[in-house]
Motif scaffolding. Structure first.
Motif, PDB file in Angstrom:
ATOM      1  N   PRO A   1       0.846  -1.200   0.000  1.00 14.07           N
ATOM      2  CA  PRO A   1       0.000   0.000   0.000  1.00 14.07           C
ATOM      3  C   PRO A   1       0.880   1.248   0.000  1.00 14.07           C
ATOM      4  O   PRO A   1       1.948   1.272   0.622  1.00 14.07           O
ATOM      5  CB  PRO A   1      -0.787  -0.100   1.307  1.00 14.07           C
ATOM      6  N   SER A   2       0.452   2.285  -0.694  1.00  6.02           N
ATOM      7  CA  SER A   2       1.267   3.493  -0.822  1.00  6.02           C
ATOM      8  C   SER A   2       1.627   4.103   0.536  1.00  6.02           C
ATOM      9  O   SER A   2       2.694   4.691   0.682  1.00  6.02           O
ATOM     10  CB  SER A   2       0.587   4.520  -1.717  1.00  6.02           C
ATOM     11  N   GLU A   3       0.775   3.931   1.540  1.00  2.77           N
ATOM     12  CA  GLU A   3       1.095   4.496   2.856  1.00  2.77           C
ATOM     13  C   GLU A   3       2.236   3.754   3.558  1.00  2.77           C
ATOM     14  O   GLU A   3       2.768   4.232   4.553  1.00  2.77           O
ATOM     15  CB  GLU A   3      -0.147   4.565   3.767  1.00  2.77           C
ATOM     16  N   GLU A   4       2.649   2.578   3.038  1.00  2.00           N
ATOM     17  CA  GLU A   4       3.778   1.841   3.612  1.00  2.00           C
ATOM     18  C   GLU A   4       5.088   2.109   2.874  1.00  2.00           C
ATOM     19  O   GLU A   4       6.096   1.460   3.138  1.00  2.00           O
ATOM     20  CB  GLU A   4       3.469   0.347   3.652  1.00  2.00           C
ATOM     21  N   TYR A   5       5.072   3.082   1.966  1.00  2.00           N
ATOM     22  CA  TYR A   5       6.288   3.460   1.242  1.00  2.00           C
ATOM     23  C   TYR A   5       7.359   3.925   2.227  1.00  2.00           C
ATOM     24  O   TYR A   5       7.085   4.698   3.133  1.00  2.00           O
ATOM     25  CB  TYR A   5       5.976   4.589   0.257  1.00  2.00           C
ATOM     26  N   ARG A   6       8.583   3.431   2.015  1.00  5.21           N
ATOM     27  CA  ARG A   6       9.728   3.864   2.822  1.00  5.21           C
ATOM     28  C   ARG A   6      10.880   4.177   1.880  1.00  5.21           C
ATOM     29  O   ARG A   6      11.340   3.305   1.137  1.00  5.21           O
ATOM     30  CB  ARG A   6      10.159   2.759   3.790  1.00  5.21           C
ATOM     31  N   ALA A   7      11.356   5.402   1.929  1.00 10.58           N
ATOM     32  CA  ALA A   7      12.443   5.818   1.036  1.00 10.58           C
ATOM     33  C   ALA A   7      13.694   4.968   1.243  1.00 10.58           C
ATOM     34  O   ALA A   7      14.382   4.634   0.274  1.00 10.58           O
ATOM     35  CB  ALA A   7      12.764   7.295   1.238  1.00 10.58           C
ATOM     36  N   ASP A   8      13.988   4.581   2.489  1.00 10.18           N
ATOM     37  CA  ASP A   8      15.194   3.783   2.745  1.00 10.18           C
ATOM     38  C   ASP A   8      15.097   2.374   2.163  1.00 10.18           C
ATOM     39  O   ASP A   8      16.114   1.687   2.026  1.00 10.18           O
ATOM     40  CB  ASP A   8      15.504   3.724   4.243  1.00 10.18           C
ATOM     41  N   VAL A   9      13.917   1.946   1.784  1.00 12.96           N
ATOM     42  CA  VAL A   9      13.707   0.637   1.167  1.00 12.96           C
ATOM     43  C   VAL A   9      13.386   0.781  -0.319  1.00 12.96           C
ATOM     44  O   VAL A   9      13.985   0.121  -1.159  1.00 12.96           O
ATOM     45  CB  VAL A   9      12.539  -0.119   1.869  1.00 12.96           C
ATOM     46  N   HIS A  10      12.435   1.650  -0.644  1.00 13.68           N
ATOM     47  CA  HIS A  10      11.882   1.754  -1.997  1.00 13.68           C
ATOM     48  C   HIS A  10      12.558   2.776  -2.901  1.00 13.68           C
ATOM     49  O   HIS A  10      12.205   2.886  -4.078  1.00 13.68           O
ATOM     50  CB  HIS A  10      10.380   2.053  -1.908  1.00 13.68           C
ATOM     51  N   ALA A  11      13.488   3.545  -2.393  1.00  7.88           N
ATOM     52  CA  ALA A  11      14.238   4.510  -3.210  1.00  7.88           C
ATOM     53  C   ALA A  11      15.687   4.473  -2.732  1.00  7.88           C
ATOM     54  O   ALA A  11      16.181   5.404  -2.117  1.00  7.88           O
ATOM     55  CB  ALA A  11      13.660   5.909  -3.085  1.00  7.88           C
ATOM     56  N   SER A  12      16.329   3.363  -2.994  1.00  7.72           N
ATOM     57  CA  SER A  12      17.656   3.149  -2.442  1.00  7.72           C
ATOM     58  C   SER A  12      18.571   2.486  -3.471  1.00  7.72           C
ATOM     59  O   SER A  12      18.135   2.148  -4.571  1.00  7.72           O
ATOM     60  CB  SER A  12      17.546   2.278  -1.180  1.00  7.72           C
ATOM     61  N   ILE A  13      19.813   2.303  -3.089  1.00 11.47           N
ATOM     62  CA  ILE A  13      20.806   1.679  -3.962  1.00 11.47           C
ATOM     63  C   ILE A  13      21.239   0.375  -3.309  1.00 11.47           C
ATOM     64  O   ILE A  13      21.611   0.340  -2.133  1.00 11.47           O
ATOM     65  CB  ILE A  13      22.025   2.604  -4.166  1.00 11.47           C
ATOM     66  N   TYR A  14      21.188  -0.703  -4.105  1.00 17.33           N
ATOM     67  CA  TYR A  14      21.538  -2.031  -3.627  1.00 17.33           C
ATOM     68  C   TYR A  14      22.641  -2.610  -4.515  1.00 17.33           C
ATOM     69  O   TYR A  14      22.895  -2.129  -5.617  1.00 17.33           O
ATOM     70  CB  TYR A  14      20.314  -2.959  -3.686  1.00 17.33           C
ATOM     71  N   ARG A  15      23.252  -3.683  -4.027  1.00 18.18           N
ATOM     72  CA  ARG A  15      24.251  -4.393  -4.814  1.00 18.18           C
ATOM     73  C   ARG A  15      24.148  -5.880  -4.476  1.00 18.18           C
ATOM     74  O   ARG A  15      23.974  -6.255  -3.313  1.00 18.18           O
ATOM     75  CB  ARG A  15      25.657  -3.864  -4.497  1.00 18.18           C
ATOM     76  N   CYS A  16      24.283  -6.702  -5.487  1.00 13.14           N
ATOM     77  CA  CYS A  16      24.282  -8.146  -5.315  1.00 13.14           C
ATOM     78  C   CYS A  16      25.745  -8.598  -5.191  1.00 13.14           C
ATOM     79  O   CYS A  16      26.592  -8.150  -5.961  1.00 13.14           O
ATOM     80  CB  CYS A  16      23.623  -8.794  -6.530  1.00 13.14           C
ATOM     81  N   GLU A  17      26.020  -9.473  -4.230  1.00 13.58           N
ATOM     82  CA  GLU A  17      27.366 -10.019  -4.082  1.00 13.58           C
ATOM     83  C   GLU A  17      27.315 -11.534  -4.153  1.00 13.58           C
ATOM     84  O   GLU A  17      26.416 -12.158  -3.584  1.00 13.58           O
ATOM     85  CB  GLU A  17      27.977  -9.612  -2.737  1.00 13.58           C
ATOM     86  N   ALA A  18      28.282 -12.101  -4.856  1.00 14.94           N
ATOM     87  CA  ALA A  18      28.418 -13.558  -4.954  1.00 14.94           C
ATOM     88  C   ALA A  18      29.782 -13.923  -4.382  1.00 14.94           C
ATOM     89  O   ALA A  18      30.794 -13.314  -4.753  1.00 14.94           O
ATOM     90  CB  ALA A  18      28.308 -14.010  -6.408  1.00 14.94           C
ATOM     91  N   SER A  19      29.823 -14.899  -3.496  1.00 15.61           N
ATOM     92  CA  SER A  19      31.102 -15.258  -2.875  1.00 15.61           C
ATOM     93  C   SER A  19      31.235 -16.769  -2.706  1.00 15.61           C
ATOM     94  O   SER A  19      30.255 -17.483  -2.495  1.00 15.61           O
ATOM     95  CB  SER A  19      31.240 -14.572  -1.516  1.00 15.61           C
ATOM     96  N   ASN A  20      32.468 -17.222  -2.842  1.00 13.93           N
ATOM     97  CA  ASN A  20      32.846 -18.578  -2.458  1.00 13.93           C
ATOM     98  C   ASN A  20      34.238 -18.484  -1.852  1.00 13.93           C
ATOM     99  O   ASN A  20      34.760 -17.373  -1.670  1.00 13.93           O
ATOM    100  CB  ASN A  20      32.740 -19.579  -3.619  1.00 13.93           C
ATOM    101  N   ARG A  21      34.867 -19.596  -1.548  1.00 10.76           N
ATOM    102  CA  ARG A  21      36.157 -19.513  -0.854  1.00 10.76           C
ATOM    103  C   ARG A  21      37.279 -19.008  -1.748  1.00 10.76           C
ATOM    104  O   ARG A  21      38.356 -18.689  -1.260  1.00 10.76           O
ATOM    105  CB  ARG A  21      36.518 -20.856  -0.231  1.00 10.76           C
ATOM    106  N   ILE A  22      37.021 -18.855  -3.035  1.00 11.85           N
ATOM    107  CA  ILE A  22      38.028 -18.334  -3.966  1.00 11.85           C
ATOM    108  C   ILE A  22      37.966 -16.814  -4.055  1.00 11.85           C
ATOM    109  O   ILE A  22      38.971 -16.154  -4.237  1.00 11.85           O
ATOM    110  CB  ILE A  22      37.841 -18.941  -5.380  1.00 11.85           C
ATOM    111  N   GLY A  23      36.763 -16.242  -3.931  1.00 10.42           N
ATOM    112  CA  GLY A  23      36.667 -14.797  -4.033  1.00 10.42           C
ATOM    113  C   GLY A  23      35.250 -14.264  -3.907  1.00 10.42           C
ATOM    114  O   GLY A  23      34.302 -15.021  -3.692  1.00 10.42           O
TER     115      GLY A  23
END
Length: 123
Positions: A71-93
């Protein structure tokens, strides 16, 4: 047994910009391969590992970041207007995706309603 170790590499790296409507939500895919198979996690632009926020944001076991409809009243800028990054890791890097600028809003809905109103007035 041939078991070569290999650093993670993205199979699917998320786009730089993701815009979606609060009524539709969105799923942002991120996947990688490597040996051993990498773990996928999402972080915010400040490096903080994402925590699930019920009804607003969660990660799936396949590495996708999910923003369910809300619902629009549950909008949160820190969640819905933010910058994210995906990270992939294993024991090599560890590898990190490009910055993913996420923006949610109800502008798509408002635009469709405006268009419908305009069509009614023309008729």
């Amino acid at each position: 047994m041939d078991f070569q170790l290999r650093a993670p590499r993205f199979q699917h790296e998320p786009a730089n910009r993701i815009e979606f409507s609060n009524s539709s939500g969105t799923v942002i895919a991120c996947s990688a391969d490597g040996r051993p198979p990498p773990l996928i996690r999402w972080v915010k632009h400040d490096g903080e590992v994402l925590q699930d926020l019920p009804g607003l944001r969660y990660t799936r076991h396949d590495g996708s970041l999910v923003f369910p409809p809300f619902p629009s009243e549950e909008y949160r800028a820190d969640v819905h207007a933010s910058i994210y990054r995906c990270e992939a890791s294993n024991r090599i890097g560890v590898i990190g995706s490009r910055d993913v600028h996420v923006r949610a809003g109800k502008w798509k809905i408002d635009f469709m309603l405006l268009l419908k109103d305009l069509v009614k007035k023309i008729k």
